[in-house]
Write an enzyme that holds these catalytic residues in place. Structure first.
Site, PDB file in Angstrom:
ATOM      1  N   ASP A  95       0.863  -1.174   0.000  1.00 36.05           N
ATOM      2  CA  ASP A  95       0.000   0.000   0.000  1.00 36.05           C
ATOM      3  C   ASP A  95       0.905   1.231   0.000  1.00 36.05           C
ATOM      4  OD1 ASP A  95      -2.136   1.641   0.144  1.00 36.05           O
ATOM      5  OD2 ASP A  95      -2.796   1.026   2.133  1.00 36.05           O
ATOM      6  N   GLN A 192     -11.008   7.083  -6.768  1.00 33.82           N
ATOM      7  CA  GLN A 192     -11.662   7.763  -5.653  1.00 33.82           C
ATOM      8  C   GLN A 192     -12.949   8.424  -6.144  1.00 33.82           C
ATOM      9  OE1 GLN A 192     -11.007   7.552  -2.535  1.00 33.82           O
ATOM     10  NE2 GLN A 192      -8.876   6.876  -2.364  1.00 33.82           N
ATOM     11  N   ASP A 269      -8.209  -7.116   0.986  1.00 34.11           N
ATOM     12  CA  ASP A 269      -7.274  -7.252   2.108  1.00 34.11           C
ATOM     13  C   ASP A 269      -7.878  -6.615   3.345  1.00 34.11           C
ATOM     14  OD1 ASP A 269      -5.673  -4.538   3.066  1.00 34.11           O
ATOM     15  OD2 ASP A 269      -6.596  -4.340   1.097  1.00 34.11           O
ATOM     16  N   CYS A 307     -13.405 -27.028  10.021  1.00 35.67           N
ATOM     17  CA  CYS A 307     -12.138 -26.424   9.590  1.00 35.67           C
ATOM     18  C   CYS A 307     -10.991 -27.415   9.746  1.00 35.67           C
ATOM     19  CB  CYS A 307     -11.869 -25.168  10.419  1.00 35.67           C
ATOM     20  SG  CYS A 307     -10.333 -24.326   9.982  1.00 35.67           S
ATOM     21  N   CYS A 309      -7.691 -26.375   9.636  1.00 39.11           N
ATOM     22  CA  CYS A 309      -6.466 -25.614   9.893  1.00 39.11           C
ATOM     23  C   CYS A 309      -5.652 -26.269  11.013  1.00 39.11           C
ATOM     24  CB  CYS A 309      -6.795 -24.163  10.260  1.00 39.11           C
ATOM     25  SG  CYS A 309      -7.407 -23.917  11.951  1.00 39.11           S
ATOM     26  N   CYS A 312      -7.374 -26.017  14.487  1.00 42.36           N
ATOM     27  CA  CYS A 312      -8.555 -26.873  14.688  1.00 42.36           C
ATOM     28  C   CYS A 312      -8.195 -28.359  14.692  1.00 42.36           C
ATOM     29  CB  CYS A 312      -9.604 -26.567  13.616  1.00 42.36           C
ATOM     30  SG  CYS A 312     -10.381 -24.947  13.859  1.00 42.36           S
ATOM     31  N   HIS A 338      -6.097 -19.722  12.660  1.00 45.32           N
ATOM     32  CA  HIS A 338      -7.427 -20.179  12.244  1.00 45.32           C
ATOM     33  C   HIS A 338      -8.141 -19.137  11.388  1.00 45.32           C
ATOM     34  CE1 HIS A 338     -11.540 -21.581  12.231  1.00 45.32           C
ATOM     35  NE2 HIS A 338     -11.872 -20.370  12.660  1.00 45.32           N
TER      36      HIS A 338
END
Length: 372
Positions: A95, A192, A269, A307, A309, A312, A338
């Protein structure tokens, strides 16, 4: 012009504006639509790069403003660029720092030259110009660099928004002239115009005529009602070329991600997954879960039974609650893992649904559980 970053549209959902594509970058392909984990200061909070990679993330986001102030872009250049500095060999988007300096309020002053501001770290005085923002990002070596724009607050009157938009366009021209590393980095423009559709159309037309390899919508998800954001996307998304990636900045909850993708956004994001994790909040297929709740004291099930992950597979709600109550860093690490995995997998499932022309059906199935 041959751009370092290009977009390939693979499929469009028959019932919505959702798109399945791939962004080609010097550090690998990014399957879209994609959620990008945020590593503001060259680190995704409480996560190792290897963990972020293992969950399937193909791109992360870092921030120009923060890395300029600490450790300094010249140090990162000396280290061999941001990829080597943080041990991440996949794509990086940086950014421009515009949002951060405009968030400083009384600590900054906007002029045509740029933004004069005081560091939030030590009070030292700086100026960030379009040229400086591009110079810093060229030194960082990120694959996608963002133009330096003025992010107007919400709400703002039409006169303020028009002046701000015109300045953003002038700054974009300066960014384009300043960008030197075209072979390895691509500069994306930021549309914008606030909540004024005619200004959004005007801004997009001018920027598209300037021919950039990608375009972002800035100044959305800044406090306006979700319905207003959706209305702007609905009306303005077609202003952007179909053969370039479309990026909605600052979006990271499941409902906002679904709406963004449904309206033709390719990239999103947000810091939300790791930020809420530090407060004991987990995003699950059954909705948001507050691990501080006493009812989880003897709950030996995973955060989310659907899940797969690392968290988990290996830890219970009771254990995570214990570590949070005990003030252990482990809690934020496990919930962050997670939350990020959940959103990365959600986007993968969205991509599959688009390929199968069943995006709305998938959205409804997800919402039935999430909001029950």
């Amino acid at each position: 012009m041959n751009h370092a970053v290009t977009y390939e549209l693979l499929h469009k959902d028959k019932g919505t504006g959702a798109r399945r594509g791939v962004i080609h970058t010097p550090h690998g392909d990014i399957q879209t639509p994609v959620f990008m984990p945020v590593g503001t200061q060259a680190a995704v909070k409480s996560m190792r790069p290897e963990q972020v990679k293992d969950m399937g993330a193909e791109v992360i986001l870092s921030n120009t403003y923060h890395l300029y102030l600490r450790p300094g872009h010249e140090i990162i250049r000396e280290a061999g660029g941001l990829h080597k500095f943080m041990n991440w060999d996949r794509a990086i988007l940086t950014d421009s720092g515009g949002f951060q300096v405009f968030s400083l309020g009384k600590l900054r002053k906007i002029t045509e030259e740029g933004v004069r501001f005081q560091s939030h770290i030590d009070g030292s005085r700086h100026i960030l110009t379009p040229e400086k923002a591009v110079e810093i990002q060229n030194a960082l070596g990120s694959d996608i660099i963002m133009a330096f724009d003025e992010c107007a607050p919400y709400p703002s009157d039409r006169t303020y928004i028009k002046d701000s938009m015109d300045r953003t366009i002038r700054w974009l021209e300066r960014c384009k002239k300043a960008h030197k590393n075209i072979e390895y980095q691509s500069l994306f423009a930021i549309v914008q115009g606030g909540m004024y559709k005619d200004l959004r159309h005007e801004c997009a037309k001018i920027m598209v005529d300037m021919d950039f390899p990608g375009y972002a919508f800035g100044g959305l998800s800044v406090g306006e009602p979700k319905e207003e954001m959706i209305d702007i996307l609905d009306d303005c998304i077609e202003d952007l070329p179909v053969d370039k990636p479309r990026y909605l900045m600052g979006v990271g909850t499941p409902d906002y991600l679904f709406e963004a993708v449904e309206h033709g956004i390719d990239m999103c994001d947000c810091v939300e997954p790791t930020r809420i994790a530090r407060h004991g909040l987990a995003t699950t297929s059954q909705g948001r879960l507050n691990i501080k709740n006493k009812k989880f004291e003897k709950d030996f099930t995973p955060l989310d039974s659907e899940c797969d992950c690392y968290t988990c597979r290996n830890y219970s709600r009771a254990y995570i609650r214990h570590t949070f109550k005990a003030g252990e860093m482990m809690a934020a690490m496990l919930i962050s893992n997670h939350n990020l995995h959940f959103l990365v997998r959600l986007m993968a499932n969205m991509r599959m649904a688009i390929e199968e022309d069943r995006f709305l059906e998938f959205k409804e199935e997800f919402y039935e559980k999430y909001y029950e």
